[in-house]
Design an enzyme around this catalytic site. Structure first.
Site, PDB file in Angstrom:
ATOM      1  N   TRP A 104      -5.088   4.318   0.556  1.00  0.00           N
ATOM      2  CA  TRP A 104      -6.123   3.311   0.305  1.00  0.00           C
ATOM      3  C   TRP A 104      -5.881   2.598  -1.022  1.00  0.00           C
ATOM      4  O   TRP A 104      -6.804   2.363  -1.798  1.00  0.00           O
ATOM      5  CB  TRP A 104      -7.524   3.938   0.346  1.00  0.00           C
ATOM      6  CG  TRP A 104      -7.721   4.852   1.513  1.00  0.00           C
ATOM      7  CD1 TRP A 104      -7.468   4.577   2.826  1.00  0.00           C
ATOM      8  CD2 TRP A 104      -8.184   6.210   1.491  1.00  0.00           C
ATOM      9  NE1 TRP A 104      -7.746   5.665   3.616  1.00  0.00           N
ATOM     10  CE2 TRP A 104      -8.177   6.688   2.828  1.00  0.00           C
ATOM     11  CE3 TRP A 104      -8.608   7.062   0.478  1.00  0.00           C
ATOM     12  CZ2 TRP A 104      -8.580   7.970   3.163  1.00  0.00           C
ATOM     13  CZ3 TRP A 104      -9.002   8.345   0.812  1.00  0.00           C
ATOM     14  CH2 TRP A 104      -8.990   8.785   2.137  1.00  0.00           C
ATOM     15  N   HIS A 105      -4.604   2.225  -1.241  1.00  0.00           N
ATOM     16  CA  HIS A 105      -4.219   1.544  -2.477  1.00  0.00           C
ATOM     17  C   HIS A 105      -3.765   0.113  -2.182  1.00  0.00           C
ATOM     18  O   HIS A 105      -2.728  -0.342  -2.662  1.00  0.00           O
ATOM     19  CB  HIS A 105      -3.088   2.312  -3.171  1.00  0.00           C
ATOM     20  CG  HIS A 105      -3.478   3.667  -3.628  1.00  0.00           C
ATOM     21  ND1 HIS A 105      -2.562   4.647  -3.950  1.00  0.00           N
ATOM     22  CD2 HIS A 105      -4.704   4.241  -3.839  1.00  0.00           C
ATOM     23  CE1 HIS A 105      -3.192   5.747  -4.329  1.00  0.00           C
ATOM     24  NE2 HIS A 105      -4.487   5.522  -4.261  1.00  0.00           N
ATOM     25  N   GLN A 106      -4.536  -0.621  -1.406  1.00  0.00           N
ATOM     26  CA  GLN A 106      -4.149  -1.981  -1.050  1.00  0.00           C
ATOM     27  C   GLN A 106      -4.058  -2.847  -2.317  1.00  0.00           C
ATOM     28  O   GLN A 106      -4.931  -2.778  -3.184  1.00  0.00           O
ATOM     29  CB  GLN A 106      -5.145  -2.585  -0.074  1.00  0.00           C
ATOM     30  CG  GLN A 106      -5.177  -1.849   1.266  1.00  0.00           C
ATOM     31  CD  GLN A 106      -6.039  -2.549   2.266  1.00  0.00           C
ATOM     32  OE1 GLN A 106      -5.645  -3.570   2.816  1.00  0.00           O
ATOM     33  NE2 GLN A 106      -7.226  -2.032   2.497  1.00  0.00           N
ATOM     34  N   ASP A 145       0.864  -1.184   0.000  1.00  0.00           N
ATOM     35  CA  ASP A 145       0.000   0.000   0.000  1.00  0.00           C
ATOM     36  C   ASP A 145       0.899   1.232   0.000  1.00  0.00           C
ATOM     37  O   ASP A 145       2.044   1.175   0.457  1.00  0.00           O
ATOM     38  CB  ASP A 145      -0.888  -0.006   1.250  1.00  0.00           C
ATOM     39  CG  ASP A 145      -2.070   0.935   1.158  1.00  0.00           C
ATOM     40  OD1 ASP A 145      -2.206   1.636   0.128  1.00  0.00           O
ATOM     41  OD2 ASP A 145      -2.873   0.976   2.108  1.00  0.00           O
ATOM     42  N   HIS A 146       0.388   2.321  -0.523  1.00  0.00           N
ATOM     43  CA  HIS A 146       1.120   3.587  -0.460  1.00  0.00           C
ATOM     44  C   HIS A 146       0.866   4.234   0.892  1.00  0.00           C
ATOM     45  O   HIS A 146      -0.283   4.488   1.265  1.00  0.00           O
ATOM     46  CB  HIS A 146       0.656   4.534  -1.576  1.00  0.00           C
ATOM     47  CG  HIS A 146       1.072   4.098  -2.945  1.00  0.00           C
ATOM     48  ND1 HIS A 146       0.191   4.071  -4.017  1.00  0.00           N
ATOM     49  CD2 HIS A 146       2.264   3.669  -3.427  1.00  0.00           C
ATOM     50  CE1 HIS A 146       0.835   3.655  -5.095  1.00  0.00           C
ATOM     51  NE2 HIS A 146       2.089   3.403  -4.758  1.00  0.00           N
TER      52      HIS A 146
END
Length: 536
Positions: A467-469, A317-318
């Site tokens: 929220w880049h899972q 994630d970021h």
């Protein structure tokens, strides 16, 4: 057809299909996010293919979805899975909020609407890991030209026109956004006219953001791909449908089980089942269907169908750290509030950006552990890590679909990530304190000057995610890979995955646009496979 008449036709058709619900389809797509919406919409273009799209959430008619500036109101609502990471010593015991869309359109219906296509090196990595040049940058440019209806300056090599996704920069970016990209230029970070052309083939730069906003309204991936097909009798879109497990006979996926209106229903697939449930629920459904790490399945008494040790591993994630400035006086917010982006390098020796910074034209409160209240009027820059080295995992808590899944992001566990975190915050503070902001900004509010120990505490206490899972069922050829280059799950026939979980590594930038490419690629692969087997 007039928009109101088409909407009525869609509503009547879908109501009829739900009332007369079939139990057998050619293709079942599980999840209507940025990949699943593409797969379902593309496959439904063929009237001879019957498609079922299952979505656990509800419709996308809420003003909080349609109106770009209202997106924060979706966080924590019924349109958000609102996951949380496990407490982490690397975050001083904190849990990370991990928002994820639970609505038609998935994340594309509740996100900040930024269109970021990934770096050339990301796609070339996908090609290398999969062993298939069709995943490489040159091939992916063909997909982007098909996807895009780009409203900016002509770039026929890199940009598309006339595609389903309307992409535009703000017509009149707010002074804050203009000051940001110009301040970056004065710091030696080149300014580009687009963040998705030449800029993402080299070391990076700064640009006015590109957004999925059309006529002042959000244009989700679902609205771009699926909705235009929903008047057709061969596409059933079922909301409130929670996929609980795959139905597997021998080594072949033949359907899915889902809870719809409180009832457990079985749906059969004659050709393919496509999992597009995202980087949390895709591995969960796989594991609870007997596909995953042998030890994890044994621990919960789940019969093993296929031992795939990589399911639920490689979580990426970021991560970001909010830096905030107080306005001299309130400023108008443009679009969804994000009008400028920056991708740059934490070290000069790097050839690809490892820093991601996304501007918001309002003040975002820091986690309470930071101990500083946000100003009433201000702006924030999320200073983030574009290529984190830390890796997390997902673990089951039980065999039942109602048992929650444990997410262990493990963020900031690698020393390289902490080193890059210091540099992205330093860069952000230098940018935000530029004299170009003097007409707009009163002072820096967060994080303020600190010694190294104090800055480390700030970084660990302030860390949030974009929220880049992703990456929890990765594509590749090694023992930890879950899908091959055709997106087929190893060892299981008629089962593919199309969502962010298949990424071998997280791309530089927001993940929505790469997920659209994954959806397009998946649709092409499914079409080719059923053409080879004979038309359905």
């Amino acid at each position: 057809m007039e928009e109101s008449n088409f909407a009525r036709e869609v509503q009547e058709n879908q109501a009829r299909l739900r009332a007369e619900l079939r139990t057998s389809f050619d293709v079942i797509v599980c999840g209507s996010g940025s990949s699943g919406s593409v797969v379902a919409g593309r496959l439904a273009e063929d009237p001879d293919v019957n498609v079922l799209l299952l979505e656990a959430g509800g419709d996308d008619a809420s003003p909080t979805i349609i109106e770009p500036g209202q997106w924060p109101l979706n966080l924590g609502s019924c349109r958000d899975w609102a996951f949380e990471g496990q407490p982490s010593r690397h975050l001083n015991g904190r849990r990370l909020p991990l928002n994820m869309g639970r609505v038609l359109g998935g994340g594309s219906s509740i996100n900040v609407m930024v269109w970021a296509r990934g770096h050339k090196a990301d796609w070339d990595c996908f090609a290398e890991e999969s062993g298939d040049p069709a995943w490489g940058y040159d091939s992916v440019l063909n997909y982007y030209r098909r996807i895009e209806d780009w409203q900016g300056g002509a770039d026929p090599l890199r940009r598309g026109a006339g595609g389903p996704v309307h992409i535009a920069q703000p017509s009149s970016p707010k002074p804050l956004a203009e000051a940001t990209v110009e301040a970056a230029r004065l710091m030696g970070i080149p300014r580009f006219g687009s963040a998705n052309g030449e800029m993402m083939e080299g070391p990076g730069g700064a640009a006015i953001a590109e957004l999925l906003i059309r006529g002042g309204k959000r244009q989700s991936v679902f609205r771009s791909y699926t909705y235009p097909q929903m008047h057709k009798p061969n596409l059933t879109v079922l909301t409130g449908a929670l996929v609980t497990r795959l139905i597997i006979e021998g080594k072949t996926a033949v359907g899915v089980e889902a809870v719809v209106d409180g009832q457990v229903l079985r749906f059969d697939a004659g050709l393919d089942v496509i999992l597009s449930l995202g980087a949390v629920h895709t591995p969960k459904v796989l594991m609870q269907s007997g596909i995953g790490p042998e030890a994890e399945l044994h621990r919960h008494g789940i019969p093993i169908v296929q031992n795939l040790p990589g399911v639920g591993q490689n979580h990426q994630d970021h991560i970001a750290f909010g830096c905030t400035w107080e306005y001299l006086q309130p400023q108008e917010v443009g679009g969804g509030g994000c009008e400028a982006v920056l991708y740059w390098k934490s070290e000069s020796r790097l050839s690809v950006p490892d820093i991601l910074q996304c501007q918001l034209e309002f003040a975002v409160p820091s986690p309470p552990e930071v101990g500083i209240a946000a100003p009433d009027h201000g702006w924030s820059m999320f200073a983030g890590l574009a290529q984190p080295k830390s890796r997390g995992q997902l673990r089951l808590t039980g065999a039942s679909p109602t048992d929650p899944i444990l997410i262990e992001p493990n963020s900031l566990s690698e020393p390289e990530d902490m080193a890059a975190a210091f540099r992205t915050v330093e860069l952000c503070r230098e940018l935000g304190n530029s004299s170009l902001f003097t007409p707009l900004v009163k002072r820096e509010a967060v994080p303020l000057q600190r010694d190294r120990a104090g800055m480390e505490r700030f970084i660990r206490n302030s860390a949030v995610t974009f929220w880049h899972q992703s990456c929890t069922a990765k594509m590749g050829r090694d023992a930890m890979s879950v899908v091959d280059a055709q997106l087929r799950v190893y060892g299981i026939d008629n089962l593919r995955i199309a969502d962010a979980s298949i990424m071998p590594k997280i791309p530089v930038g927001n993940t929505m646009a790469p997920c659209v490419v994954i959806g397009e690629r998946a649709a092409d692969l499914v079409k080719a496979s059923y053409a080879g087997r004979g038309s359905p």
